[in-house]
Enzyme design. Structure first.
Site, PDB file in Angstrom:
ATOM      1  CG  HIS A  10      45.151  32.540  17.141  1.00  0.00           C
ATOM      2  ND1 HIS A  10      46.142  32.472  16.296  1.00  0.00           N
ATOM      3  CD2 HIS A  10      45.273  32.665  18.520  1.00  0.00           C
ATOM      4  CE1 HIS A  10      47.234  32.896  17.359  1.00  0.00           C
ATOM      5  NE2 HIS A  10      46.696  32.466  18.695  1.00  0.00           N
TER       6      HIS A  10
ATOM      7  CE  LYS B 125      50.404  37.679  16.409  1.00  0.00           C
ATOM      8  NZ  LYS B 125      51.566  37.086  17.038  1.00  0.00           N
TER       9      LYS B 125
ATOM     10  CG  ASP C 137      52.676  41.084  18.154  1.00  0.00           C
ATOM     11  OD1 ASP C 137      52.315  40.978  19.218  1.00  0.00           O
ATOM     12  OD2 ASP C 137      52.885  40.070  17.204  1.00  0.00           O
TER      13      ASP C 137
ATOM     14  NE  ARG D 151      54.167  39.714  25.896  1.00  0.00           N
ATOM     15  CZ  ARG D 151      53.216  38.970  25.096  1.00  0.00           C
ATOM     16  NH1 ARG D 151      53.011  39.173  24.180  1.00  0.00           N
ATOM     17  NH2 ARG D 151      52.691  37.867  25.663  1.00  0.00           N
TER      18      ARG D 151
ATOM     19  CB  SER E 259      50.492  39.413  21.203  1.00  0.00           C
ATOM     20  OG  SER E 259      51.198  38.683  20.272  1.00  0.00           O
TER      21      SER E 259
END
Lengths: 444, 444
Positions: free
Chosen positions: A91, A196, A170, A177, A192
């Site tokens: 990620h 995931k 999320d 947010r 967050s």
């Protein structure tokens, strides 16, 4: 037996006030916030007050762990244990020209490691993996979890968007947010991302935390802090974790924009392309092979990655994935099948010298205003537009020489994009004071 | 000519982020927040995030002044300049047994000073002036501004609730603060109080800022800070201001509960009643006469107040006001016309000794759970219930002797009320370490 205080209902107002005053919330209090909000028991205006208090006051490690788990367990947690072999994802926290995911998924899958990748869209000045994939005609990122599982089993990698089943808490909290000034909290960002990524059913995760003028975290200390939070959170949940802090003080590679970035990915998979992008892809693939147990050392992982590209295995896997997800694999041989911009124009340097610095966020904004990104969630992307960057930090440039070439369809905001590019460049007689490395730090 | 940046629209998200990061907002930014929220241009969830950021980060004097003015000018600002003579009001931050407003309005009006008073309802453990007035059969606090003006001109005082025309921004923001944990900010409290009080068309204002276990601000430094913020804000708007910091570490007077407090007010207006309550009423009336220019010194003001009570002028004015506002003035001579509780029960001391301390908030909660107050806005008040306090700090008490007498209609939460009273008292062999004065400090 529950004590009287445990039996009492947790009131959201008390939890807001406790966090507001800097207190540490109990696991039951955090779970009450997340489950209550997801069920719709309390309204957005209470959640946003709590998010602001959490952003300003911060969180303890125990609070962050509970928050991440509560968000993770708001939806399905995938289990791919029926697939023999390691499952690894990576990620990136996002930047300008960062298209590594599109190279890494097929490259690492071609080395025998499953890569189940759930990605996001671009927001603000940064691009998003899903938007780039959709520049390939027909490519479907909206798979069901069943289709995701089938593709992963057959191809070895699959790249989709967040479904309604994955961390729905999320999804809702992120939308709130975004409009309440509560994005920029390392704790909330960590929860967050990790809620995931931990739902993906992977054994290990490689994080690419960007730092510099094109990243969300511009300061090294902030990037490091976020990286260490995510590594700890993942380890606590039993995952093998590594975070690479990598440079985003100028675009990664030379292409910015959705279809343009597909072109650059194809270059890398063919063993060509920009040196910095190629180096980072090899480095991240190597770490993915390491945490998967496929390579004993990072050096071995690099060699394996080089080999998979040189043999054409990585490109073959890319073709398979595109085909499996409904995309037109002929783009590999015929790049003209990708969306093409109607016009191009060069943005020249106003003076000669050396590129001392690039305000990378501004280049991202240039692509954004041409239609390559979104200012609001509902904006529609133009996949063909973007820029090709000719001059990077340290390069010499003559007055009038092209810094970038702009690819555009509508002239509506062309001047704005040109101005952003001109302003992004600092050209000086001397070379830059420091030469920033591509890989700043490894956190394990 | 406006510069480009002035012409740009102010985005609420940017204002939220600026305050979140501790920045000082410009007047234009604060006005955009208040006017945008009042118009409904941006939703509760953005306002609550801003309120939380403002609570935690605090405000500069300039920000507070703009905020107060923006809230004040969200509605009508009354002008009573057609009435010859000074107009003065007083405001208390609230406590347990604090019924001084009901004495002060007629007392000061009987001395030739107009008192246009817009009051609030009780919330939490504290009582509210409007709820107490409504214990008088027929008394109407829901006057229009025209009726308010007529009554003030004819009687010299009038006591009503906040109308839709007075500081509507405050009304909406207060409701949101109440449910988002953003009440306890001295800046937001100051802006809320002062935006209403400055709309009353007064020349001067006496503030009674409570401190101690029964006040919202339990610490002296917090009470002092709030007092100085309000005095400065009022002065900046051209008002004569004084704040008295007074004790709320035990109930004021001996009666707590709506009808019961009316009884005690009648006692004071008759020249009798509890010494502490009487002393505070005389002191506050004296300051109101001073700031009105009706007395040269506070000592003169005290003497005038004593005389107005002794002559019966204050009680006569009370009768006039009750009559003008639709109430049954016969309660003055026949207190049985006030709502009466069906039952009473004494709460005895479990041990003998001296009353070392009273947790005053708990006594307020005892009255609240009997039905004398509200836990939620929609709760209905029972005007008859409450307590009569027999023992105050420093008093001797024998085991089994009554600390308080509870007046109740329903036994549903009687035990809870009795327990709160027992827990509120600390009885010790020695007298309390410090004897707290009634008036701690005067801030001008």
């Amino acid at each position: 037996m529950a004590t009287p205080s445990q039996r009492q209902t947790i009131r959201i107002i008390d939890v807001i006030r406790k966090k507001r005053d800097g207190g540490e919330l109990s696991p039951a209090e955090i779970e009450a916030v997340i489950s209550g909000y997801t069920r719709g028991d309390f309204p957005d205006y209470q959640m946003s007050a709590w998010l602001m208090a959490a952003l300003i006051r911060g969180m303890s490690k125990a609070e962050l762990a509970t928050l991440t788990e509560a968000m993770l367990h708001s939806g399905q947690v995938l289990d791919f244990s029926e697939l023999a072999g390691p499952k690894v994802d990576k990620h990136s926290t996002g930047g300008v020209g960062d298209k590594t995911s599109l190279v890494l998924a097929p490259l690492v899958a071609s080395g025998g490691v499953y890569v189940p990748m759930i990605s996001g869209r671009g927001l603000g000045h940064t691009g998003g993996t899903l938007d780039k994939l959709e520049a390939i005609p027909g490519f479907n990122v909206n798979f069901t979890l069943a289709e995701f599982r089938r593709t992963l089993a057959r191809v070895g990698c699959a790249m989709i968007g967040q479904t309604a089943e994955i961390a729905p808490a999320d999804k809702e909290i992120y939308a709130l947010r975004d409009v309440t000034g509560t994005v920029e909290s390392p704790f909330l960002i960590c929860a967050s991302i990790m809620s995931k990524k931990l739902a993906e059913g992977v054994d290990a995760l490689v994080l690419d935390v960007k730092t510099g003028s094109g990243a969300f975290m511009k300061k090294m200390e902030d990037s490091e802090f976020l990286a260490s939070l995510m590594v700890e959170t993942g380890k606590r949940m039993g995952k093998k974790m590594v975070a690479l802090i990598t440079d985003m003080d100028q675009p990664l590679g030379n292409y910015v924009g959705n279809a343009l970035e597909i072109v650059e990915c194809l270059d890398i998979l063919e063993g060509r392309g920009a040196a910095d992008l190629r180096e980072l892809c090899i480095e991240e693939a190597a770490w993915m092979f390491c945490v998967a147990g496929r390579s004993g050392t990072v050096q071995e992982g690099r060699q394996l990655s080089e080999k998979l590209i040189a043999q054409g295995s990585a490109m073959q896997k890319f073709r398979e994935m595109v085909r499996a997800q409904g995309g037109d694999e002929r783009v590999v041989d015929d790049r003209a099948r990708l969306p093409q911009a109607k016009s191009t124009v060069a943005v020249p340097a106003v003076q000669g010298g050396l590129v001392a610095a690039i305000d990378c966020e501004r280049l991202g904004v240039a692509s954004l205003v041409l239609g390559g990104g979104r200012e609001k969630k509902e904006d529609v992307i133009d996949p063909a537009v973007g820029l090709v960057v000719h001059k990077k930090v340290g390069d010499g440039v003559a007055a009038g020489e092209a810094l970038c070439t702009v690819y555009y369809n509508s002239g509506a905001r062309l001047e704005e994009a040109q101005a952003a590019i001109t302003q992004a460049y600092t050209i000086a007689p001397e070379p830059p004071r420091e030469r920033r490395p591509l890989l700043h730090k490894v956190i394990q």
